[in-house]
Each structure stands twice: as C-alpha cells, then as structure tokens.
Design a protein around this motif. Structure first.
Motif, PDB file in Angstrom:
ATOM      1  N   ARG A  46       0.839  -1.200   0.000  1.00 50.72           N
ATOM      2  CA  ARG A  46       0.000   0.000   0.000  1.00 50.72           C
ATOM      3  C   ARG A  46       0.877   1.255   0.000  1.00 50.72           C
ATOM      4  NH1 ARG A  46      -2.606  -1.319   3.959  1.00 50.72           N
ATOM      5  NH2 ARG A  46      -4.459  -2.205   2.967  1.00 50.72           N
ATOM      6  N   ASP A  47       1.930   1.236   0.807  1.00 50.23           N
ATOM      7  CA  ASP A  47       2.843   2.379   0.851  1.00 50.23           C
ATOM      8  C   ASP A  47       3.569   2.541  -0.478  1.00 50.23           C
ATOM      9  OD1 ASP A  47       2.098   2.818   3.468  1.00 50.23           O
ATOM     10  OD2 ASP A  47       3.894   1.892   4.335  1.00 50.23           O
ATOM     11  N   GLY A  48       3.992   1.425  -1.053  1.00 48.62           N
ATOM     12  CA  GLY A  48       4.689   1.486  -2.336  1.00 48.62           C
ATOM     13  C   GLY A  48       3.806   2.013  -3.438  1.00 48.62           C
ATOM     14  N   PHE A  49       2.553   1.581  -3.446  1.00 49.78           N
ATOM     15  CA  PHE A  49       1.583   2.065  -4.422  1.00 49.78           C
ATOM     16  C   PHE A  49       1.469   3.587  -4.326  1.00 49.78           C
ATOM     17  CE2 PHE A  49      -2.272   0.928  -6.954  1.00 49.78           C
ATOM     18  CZ  PHE A  49      -2.876   2.186  -7.002  1.00 49.78           C
ATOM     19  N   ALA A  50       1.325   4.096  -3.106  1.00 49.03           N
ATOM     20  CA  ALA A  50       1.166   5.539  -2.909  1.00 49.03           C
ATOM     21  C   ALA A  50       2.395   6.308  -3.375  1.00 49.03           C
ATOM     22  CB  ALA A  50       0.878   5.829  -1.433  1.00 49.03           C
ATOM     23  N   ILE A  51       3.579   5.765  -3.106  1.00 48.05           N
ATOM     24  CA  ILE A  51       4.811   6.435  -3.512  1.00 48.05           C
ATOM     25  C   ILE A  51       4.906   6.530  -5.035  1.00 48.05           C
ATOM     26  CG2 ILE A  51       7.325   6.150  -3.625  1.00 48.05           C
ATOM     27  CD1 ILE A  51       7.169   5.043  -0.756  1.00 48.05           C
ATOM     28  N   LEU A  52       4.684   5.421  -5.717  1.00 47.34           N
ATOM     29  CA  LEU A  52       4.804   5.426  -7.175  1.00 47.34           C
ATOM     30  C   LEU A  52       3.708   6.263  -7.824  1.00 47.34           C
ATOM     31  CD1 LEU A  52       5.905   1.797  -8.084  1.00 47.34           C
ATOM     32  CD2 LEU A  52       7.285   3.763  -7.392  1.00 47.34           C
ATOM     33  N   GLN A  53       2.527   6.227  -7.264  1.00 54.35           N
ATOM     34  CA  GLN A  53       1.441   7.044  -7.806  1.00 54.35           C
ATOM     35  C   GLN A  53       1.773   8.527  -7.683  1.00 54.35           C
ATOM     36  OE1 GLN A  53      -2.488   6.900  -5.816  1.00 54.35           O
ATOM     37  NE2 GLN A  53      -3.286   6.275  -7.817  1.00 54.35           N
ATOM     38  N   ARG A  54       2.347   8.909  -6.557  1.00 59.17           N
ATOM     39  CA  ARG A  54       2.721  10.319  -6.362  1.00 59.17           C
ATOM     40  C   ARG A  54       3.867  10.726  -7.276  1.00 59.17           C
ATOM     41  NH1 ARG A  54       6.852  12.389  -3.696  1.00 59.17           N
ATOM     42  NH2 ARG A  54       7.289  10.443  -2.574  1.00 59.17           N
ATOM     43  N   LEU A  55       4.859   9.865  -7.409  1.00 61.89           N
ATOM     44  CA  LEU A  55       6.037  10.209  -8.198  1.00 61.89           C
ATOM     45  C   LEU A  55       5.769  10.216  -9.702  1.00 61.89           C
ATOM     46  CD1 LEU A  55       8.843   8.193  -6.374  1.00 61.89           C
ATOM     47  CD2 LEU A  55       8.680  10.689  -6.510  1.00 61.89           C
ATOM     48  N   PHE A  56       5.014   9.235 -10.173  1.00 56.67           N
ATOM     49  CA  PHE A  56       4.919   9.016 -11.615  1.00 56.67           C
ATOM     50  C   PHE A  56       3.565   9.358 -12.222  1.00 56.67           C
ATOM     51  CE2 PHE A  56       8.228   6.232  -9.934  1.00 56.67           C
ATOM     52  CZ  PHE A  56       9.304   6.645 -10.706  1.00 56.67           C
ATOM     53  N   GLY A  57       2.576   9.608 -11.392  1.00 52.82           N
ATOM     54  CA  GLY A  57       1.282  10.056 -11.887  1.00 52.82           C
ATOM     55  C   GLY A  57       0.697   9.120 -12.930  1.00 52.82           C
ATOM     56  N   ARG A  58       0.392   9.661 -14.099  1.00 55.63           N
ATOM     57  CA  ARG A  58      -0.261   8.869 -15.144  1.00 55.63           C
ATOM     58  C   ARG A  58       0.644   7.790 -15.725  1.00 55.63           C
ATOM     59  NH1 ARG A  58      -2.555  13.351 -19.128  1.00 55.63           N
ATOM     60  NH2 ARG A  58      -0.527  14.266 -18.577  1.00 55.63           N
ATOM     61  N   ARG A  59       1.937   7.889 -15.501  1.00 56.77           N
ATOM     62  CA  ARG A  59       2.840   6.843 -15.993  1.00 56.77           C
ATOM     63  C   ARG A  59       2.764   5.576 -15.138  1.00 56.77           C
ATOM     64  NH1 ARG A  59       4.822   8.706 -20.109  1.00 56.77           N
ATOM     65  NH2 ARG A  59       5.724  10.773 -20.377  1.00 56.77           N
ATOM     66  N   PHE A  60       2.229   5.695 -13.945  1.00 58.27           N
ATOM     67  CA  PHE A  60       2.105   4.539 -13.056  1.00 58.27           C
ATOM     68  C   PHE A  60       0.838   3.772 -13.386  1.00 58.27           C
ATOM     69  CE2 PHE A  60       0.364   2.922  -8.914  1.00 58.27           C
ATOM     70  CZ  PHE A  60       1.207   1.830  -8.825  1.00 58.27           C
ATOM     71  N   MET A  61       0.981   2.474 -13.624  1.00 52.18           N
ATOM     72  CA  MET A  61      -0.188   1.625 -13.808  1.00 52.18           C
ATOM     73  C   MET A  61      -0.304   0.688 -12.613  1.00 52.18           C
ATOM     74  SD  MET A  61       0.839  -1.240 -16.680  1.00 52.18           S
ATOM     75  CE  MET A  61      -0.761  -2.033 -16.455  1.00 52.18           C
ATOM     76  N   PRO A  62      -1.516   0.402 -12.147  1.00 54.75           N
ATOM     77  CA  PRO A  62      -1.710  -0.389 -10.925  1.00 54.75           C
ATOM     78  C   PRO A  62      -1.456  -1.884 -11.139  1.00 54.75           C
ATOM     79  CG  PRO A  62      -3.831   0.186 -11.862  1.00 54.75           C
ATOM     80  CD  PRO A  62      -2.792   0.890 -12.694  1.00 54.75           C
ATOM     81  N   MET A  63      -0.221  -2.197 -11.473  1.00 51.45           N
ATOM     82  CA  MET A  63       0.200  -3.587 -11.703  1.00 51.45           C
ATOM     83  C   MET A  63       1.309  -3.943 -10.726  1.00 51.45           C
ATOM     84  SD  MET A  63       1.444  -5.499 -15.198  1.00 51.45           S
ATOM     85  CE  MET A  63       2.973  -4.608 -15.494  1.00 51.45           C
ATOM     86  N   LEU A  64       1.176  -5.081 -10.082  1.00 54.57           N
ATOM     87  CA  LEU A  64       2.196  -5.579  -9.161  1.00 54.57           C
ATOM     88  C   LEU A  64       3.103  -6.572  -9.866  1.00 54.57           C
ATOM     89  CD1 LEU A  64       3.455  -5.928  -6.337  1.00 54.57           C
ATOM     90  CD2 LEU A  64       1.755  -7.727  -5.919  1.00 54.57           C
ATOM     91  N   VAL A  65       4.398  -6.328  -9.760  1.00 54.21           N
ATOM     92  CA  VAL A  65       5.423  -7.259 -10.227  1.00 54.21           C
ATOM     93  C   VAL A  65       6.171  -7.756  -8.990  1.00 54.21           C
ATOM     94  CG1 VAL A  65       7.496  -7.562 -11.633  1.00 54.21           C
ATOM     95  CG2 VAL A  65       5.670  -6.017 -12.408  1.00 54.21           C
ATOM     96  N   PRO A  66       5.886  -8.949  -8.490  1.00 57.19           N
ATOM     97  CA  PRO A  66       6.560  -9.435  -7.282  1.00 57.19           C
ATOM     98  C   PRO A  66       8.055  -9.640  -7.528  1.00 57.19           C
ATOM     99  CG  PRO A  66       4.581 -10.717  -7.750  1.00 57.19           C
ATOM    100  CD  PRO A  66       4.870  -9.895  -8.968  1.00 57.19           C
ATOM    101  N   PRO A  67       8.901  -9.207  -6.608  1.00 56.62           N
ATOM    102  CA  PRO A  67      10.325  -9.535  -6.721  1.00 56.62           C
ATOM    103  C   PRO A  67      10.511 -11.048  -6.851  1.00 56.62           C
ATOM    104  CG  PRO A  67      10.002  -7.858  -5.044  1.00 56.62           C
ATOM    105  CD  PRO A  67       8.633  -8.319  -5.457  1.00 56.62           C
ATOM    106  N   TRP A  68      11.413 -11.435  -7.707  1.00 55.22           N
ATOM    107  CA  TRP A  68      11.693 -12.840  -8.012  1.00 55.22           C
ATOM    108  C   TRP A  68      10.473 -13.552  -8.600  1.00 55.22           C
ATOM    109  CZ3 TRP A  68      13.361 -11.002  -3.082  1.00 55.22           C
ATOM    110  CH2 TRP A  68      14.722 -10.712  -3.014  1.00 55.22           C
TER     111      TRP A  68
END
Length: 250
Positions: free
Chosen positions: A113-135
């Motif tokens: 949830r925190d990561g989503f908020a950070i990327l949404q704030r930083l990248f705006g419309r360039r951020f798409m709500p897709m999760l890529v799990p590490p590994w």
C-alpha cells in the motif's frame, strides 16, 4: 552458425503467422529500476528508437524524484509496482521471496500500500496499478487481497493460470542466465524460446508474449540480443509490440 542464421527460425515462424493473417502480441517488462543510470539510458534509447512500449518495474522503497524527472518525457515508458524493497524474507534453504508467507499478511500488504502511494505520487499517469513481485513469487493468499489495494493486474513469470482472482499479464522469456554466468543467455537458445511461445499461440493467441529484462545487470550478450530482437521484430507485419495498459484493457 552466423548471426543471421540464428534469427532464421524466428523470421520463418513470423512469416507463417503473416501468411495466415495473424499478428503476435509482444510486450517488454524490465525489472529493478530505481534511479537514472547509464544502463537505463541505454534501455530507454533502444526502446524509443524502435517505437516500442516499455514497462519498468520500479522498487518503491529505493526510488525517488530523480527517476520521476527522468521518465517525465518518456511517453513510451510505464511504471509498475515492484514489491516494496526487493528484500528476501525466505529462509536460507528456500527460494527468494519478499511477498511470501514468511511475514504477517497485514505487514506485507501495508508495504505494498505504501509502495503504491509512492509510485502514484512520483509518476502520476505513468504509473499503472500492476504488481510485479520480486523474483516473480507471491503467496497465493496475498493474491486474493491485491484488489483491496487498488491493484488491477499481477505480472509474474510463466503461463497465466486460468483461475487467478486478478488479471494476469505475465512474462515468458527471460534473457538473463541467473544460474550460471549471470549474463545474457545464448541468442540461439533465446530465439528457440520465443519461437516455442509463438507456436503455442498460433491457434489461440489469448496471452501476449512477455519478454523480461533487467537493465542493471545486462552484459553485452544481453544488450545485443535485445537490440537484435527489436530490429528483427519491430517492423515485421506479424508482430505488434504493445503497451501493458493496452493489453490489460483489450
């Protein structure tokens, strides 16, 4: 075998698609982006020159304004959520995993949830709500909770499972050799993998073919393959390199 001969099986298969009036869908996902680097510059240049959409899986705990500023004018680049900090919480005898069952679900979901908020704030419309799990690994119990975080898509590695509770947009060909030299895989081997993916989709192109790269650890073999792949496919009538958003919406 010459460099040209290596690519002949792929071109032959694509010509078969063209003759049948079919178009194969490809997409490109690159993992572990954090900040502007010479390697990222090379990736952005390669993809922009080819007119090819790019999805960058960005680690939210480690990124910041520098990457957001660099990507602001890169219209072909999208950003996805790459876990939280790319930290392994599995045991020494287990496969590496950040989003596993090794911690309380509330803790893991809170980080996402925190990561989503950070990327949404930083990248705006360039951020798409897709999760890529590490590994490319995530606990099944967590997958069912992803929609509660406004995550719409999950991207891992391998064929998509039909019973997933969330839309999947997976990758299928990783250009890196992680278990040997930790460099780019042999080109003929990679071409054979791409051809195999195409052949499984000739009668049913339900799932686009995802190519997986990791710009920060590419050697010359990896860069050469990616460059050649874009050159050989970007202008072929039987290939459409698509953005992640268009594939999710289609």
């Amino acid at each position: 075998m010459t460099a040209h001969d290596i690519w002949t099986p792929l071109l032959t298969e694509l010509d078969r698609w063209q003759a049948a009036g079919k178009v194969a869908r490809f997409w490109l996902r690159d993992d572990d982006a954090i900040e502007p680097t010479p390697a990222l510059e090379k990736l952005l240049e390669l993809t922009a020159d080819a007119g090819l959409p790019l999805t960058l899986a960005v680690i939210p705990a480690s990124t910041g304004e520098a990457l957001a500023t660099r990507l602001a004018d890169e219209r072909h680049a999208l950003v996805a959520l790459h876990g939280w900090s790319h930290t392994n919480h599995a045991g020494p005898d287990q496969k590496k995993q950040e989003l596993g069952a090794h911690r309380a679900p509330d803790v893991v979901l809170g980080e996402l949830r925190d990561g989503f908020a950070i990327l949404q704030r930083l990248f705006g419309r360039r951020f798409m709500p897709m999760l890529v799990p590490p590994w490319n690994r995530i606990s099944g119990a967590l997958i069912a909770e992803l929609p509660t975080l406004d995550l719409k898509v999950l991207s891992v590695y391998g064929a998509a499972k039909a019973d997933s509770p969330i839309k999947l947009l997976n990758t299928h060909v990783d250009i890196m050799n992680w278990h040997g030299i930790r460099g780019g895989r042999p080109h003929a081997e990679l071409v054979a993998d791409v051809v195999a993916e195409l052949r499984t989709r000739f009668d049913d192109d339900a799932e686009p073919i995802g190519i997986l790269t990791h710009h920060l650890v590419h050697d010359e073999t990896a860069w050469a393959f990616l460059s050649n792949l874009l050159t050989e496919t970007s202008a072929h009538p039987a290939v459409r390199w698509a953005s992640a958003t268009s594939l999710v919406e289609s």
